[in-house]
Design a protein around this motif. Structure first.
Motif, PDB file in Angstrom:
ATOM      1  N   GLY A  51       0.837  -1.206   0.000  1.00  0.00           N
ATOM      2  CA  GLY A  51       0.000   0.000   0.000  1.00  0.00           C
ATOM      3  C   GLY A  51       0.867   1.249   0.000  1.00  0.00           C
ATOM      4  O   GLY A  51       1.980   1.251   0.518  1.00  0.00           O
ATOM      5  N   SER A  52       0.368   2.326  -0.597  1.00  0.00           N
ATOM      6  CA  SER A  52       1.177   3.542  -0.696  1.00  0.00           C
ATOM      7  C   SER A  52       0.416   4.768  -0.221  1.00  0.00           C
ATOM      8  O   SER A  52      -0.814   4.764  -0.117  1.00  0.00           O
ATOM      9  N   VAL A  53       1.174   5.816   0.054  1.00  0.00           N
ATOM     10  CA  VAL A  53       0.629   7.094   0.477  1.00  0.00           C
ATOM     11  C   VAL A  53       1.559   8.192  -0.053  1.00  0.00           C
ATOM     12  O   VAL A  53       2.777   8.009  -0.106  1.00  0.00           O
ATOM     13  N   VAL A  54       0.971   9.327  -0.471  1.00  0.00           N
ATOM     14  CA  VAL A  54       1.767  10.461  -0.946  1.00  0.00           C
ATOM     15  C   VAL A  54       1.962  11.431   0.203  1.00  0.00           C
ATOM     16  O   VAL A  54       1.018  11.757   0.921  1.00  0.00           O
ATOM     17  N   SER A  55       3.205  11.873   0.390  1.00  0.00           N
ATOM     18  CA  SER A  55       3.495  12.923   1.372  1.00  0.00           C
ATOM     19  C   SER A  55       3.527  14.248   0.625  1.00  0.00           C
ATOM     20  O   SER A  55       4.256  14.396  -0.354  1.00  0.00           O
ATOM     21  N   TRP A  56       2.745  15.190   1.090  1.00  0.00           N
ATOM     22  CA  TRP A  56       2.686  16.485   0.412  1.00  0.00           C
ATOM     23  C   TRP A  56       3.667  17.490   0.999  1.00  0.00           C
ATOM     24  O   TRP A  56       3.461  18.700   0.899  1.00  0.00           O
ATOM     25  N   SER A  57       4.752  16.996   1.598  1.00  0.00           N
ATOM     26  CA  SER A  57       5.861  17.861   2.019  1.00  0.00           C
ATOM     27  C   SER A  57       6.811  17.941   0.835  1.00  0.00           C
ATOM     28  O   SER A  57       7.466  16.964   0.493  1.00  0.00           O
ATOM     29  N   GLY A  58       6.868  19.093   0.199  1.00  0.00           N
ATOM     30  CA  GLY A  58       7.599  19.217  -1.060  1.00  0.00           C
ATOM     31  C   GLY A  58       8.949  19.888  -0.952  1.00  0.00           C
ATOM     32  O   GLY A  58       9.239  20.604  -0.003  1.00  0.00           O
ATOM     33  N   VAL A  59       9.760  19.628  -1.981  1.00  0.00           N
ATOM     34  CA  VAL A  59      11.089  20.229  -2.115  1.00  0.00           C
ATOM     35  C   VAL A  59      11.243  20.690  -3.563  1.00  0.00           C
ATOM     36  O   VAL A  59      10.860  19.969  -4.492  1.00  0.00           O
ATOM     37  N   THR A  60      11.809  21.852  -3.759  1.00  0.00           N
ATOM     38  CA  THR A  60      12.051  22.361  -5.107  1.00  0.00           C
ATOM     39  C   THR A  60      13.272  21.691  -5.714  1.00  0.00           C
ATOM     40  O   THR A  60      14.333  21.640  -5.090  1.00  0.00           O
ATOM     41  N   LYS A  61      13.131  21.186  -6.918  1.00  0.00           N
ATOM     42  CA  LYS A  61      14.247  20.599  -7.661  1.00  0.00           C
ATOM     43  C   LYS A  61      15.121  21.754  -8.126  1.00  0.00           C
ATOM     44  O   LYS A  61      14.633  22.714  -8.716  1.00  0.00           O
ATOM     45  N   THR A  62      16.432  21.684  -7.861  1.00  0.00           N
ATOM     46  CA  THR A  62      17.314  22.815  -8.112  1.00  0.00           C
ATOM     47  C   THR A  62      18.252  22.646  -9.302  1.00  0.00           C
ATOM     48  O   THR A  62      19.020  23.544  -9.598  1.00  0.00           O
ATOM     49  N   SER A  63      18.210  21.493  -9.979  1.00  0.00           N
ATOM     50  CA  SER A  63      19.130  21.273 -11.092  1.00  0.00           C
ATOM     51  C   SER A  63      18.489  20.391 -12.150  1.00  0.00           C
ATOM     52  O   SER A  63      17.353  19.946 -12.000  1.00  0.00           O
ATOM     53  N   ASN A  64      19.236  20.101 -13.198  1.00  0.00           N
ATOM     54  CA  ASN A  64      18.771  19.201 -14.249  1.00  0.00           C
ATOM     55  C   ASN A  64      19.257  17.781 -14.013  1.00  0.00           C
ATOM     56  O   ASN A  64      19.199  16.947 -14.909  1.00  0.00           O
ATOM     57  N   SER A  65      19.733  17.491 -12.824  1.00  0.00           N
ATOM     58  CA  SER A  65      20.233  16.158 -12.490  1.00  0.00           C
ATOM     59  C   SER A  65      19.118  15.122 -12.588  1.00  0.00           C
ATOM     60  O   SER A  65      17.958  15.410 -12.322  1.00  0.00           O
ATOM     61  N   SER A  66      19.492  13.904 -12.938  1.00  0.00           N
ATOM     62  CA  SER A  66      18.513  12.815 -12.992  1.00  0.00           C
ATOM     63  C   SER A  66      18.539  11.985 -11.704  1.00  0.00           C
ATOM     64  O   SER A  66      17.908  10.951 -11.614  1.00  0.00           O
ATOM     65  N   LYS A  67      19.250  12.476 -10.692  1.00  0.00           N
ATOM     66  CA  LYS A  67      19.360  11.752  -9.426  1.00  0.00           C
ATOM     67  C   LYS A  67      18.185  12.084  -8.500  1.00  0.00           C
ATOM     68  O   LYS A  67      17.706  13.210  -8.465  1.00  0.00           O
ATOM     69  N   PHE A  68      17.742  11.084  -7.762  1.00  0.00           N
ATOM     70  CA  PHE A  68      16.735  11.233  -6.709  1.00  0.00           C
ATOM     71  C   PHE A  68      17.221  10.386  -5.543  1.00  0.00           C
ATOM     72  O   PHE A  68      17.515   9.208  -5.708  1.00  0.00           O
ATOM     73  N   ALA A  69      17.364  10.989  -4.366  1.00  0.00           N
ATOM     74  CA  ALA A  69      17.925  10.279  -3.211  1.00  0.00           C
ATOM     75  C   ALA A  69      16.979  10.308  -2.024  1.00  0.00           C
ATOM     76  O   ALA A  69      16.270  11.283  -1.796  1.00  0.00           O
TER      77      ALA A  69
END
Length: 141
Positions: A51-69
């Motif tokens: 089961g899944s849930v979305v967290s609506w605590s967001g962060v602005t993406k600051t680059s064109n990097s394809s990395k997600f950590a």
């Protein structure tokens, strides 16, 4: 009127000082930007069996990097939960990335666009029957 040697030396010192201040400001701004791109601690409780849930605590993406950590803070399930990057419509912008307590894991298929805010969808492992609170932070780069 002839210029004095001291005037030239003073101008050179001023130029060097202004250059040093500009470089220092640029480096400080970049450093702050890198650290500011990690979210604060996020706590979610997705249901068991994948089961899944979305967290609506967001962060602005600051680059064109394809990395997600993802950096795992606390997870008490016996099987690793997962998270993926999503946009404001909850559409996936990365593949699933394992959340491991005390570790940072990443994927390199982030298709998010710089200067937009991104969120996470977190899910329990498909074989995990229990629902537990999972704590993590993330960086959409």
């Amino acid at each position: 009127m002839k210029k004095k040697k001291g005037d030239k030396t003073m101008k050179n010192l001023k130029k060097k000082l202004m250059y040093s201040i500009a470089v220092s400001t640029l480096l400080l701004g970049t450093t702050i930007g890198v650290f500011a791109s990690w979210s604060g601690q996020i706590n979610v409780q997705p249901p068991g069996w994948g089961g899944s849930v979305v967290s609506w605590s967001g962060v602005t993406k600051t680059s064109n990097s394809s990395k997600f950590a993802i950096s795992g803070i606390k997870e008490s399930n016996s099987l690793d939960p997962y998270a993926q990057l999503v946009n404001s419509n909850a559409a996936a912008k990365s593949s699933w990335c394992a959340i491991r307590q005390g570790q940072t894991t990443s994927v390199n298929d982030n298709t998010g666009v710089a200067n937009y805010i991104y969120y996470t969808r977190c899910k329990t492992n498909n074989l995990e029957p229990n629902s537990n609170i999972i704590s993590y932070s993330f960086n959409p780069y």
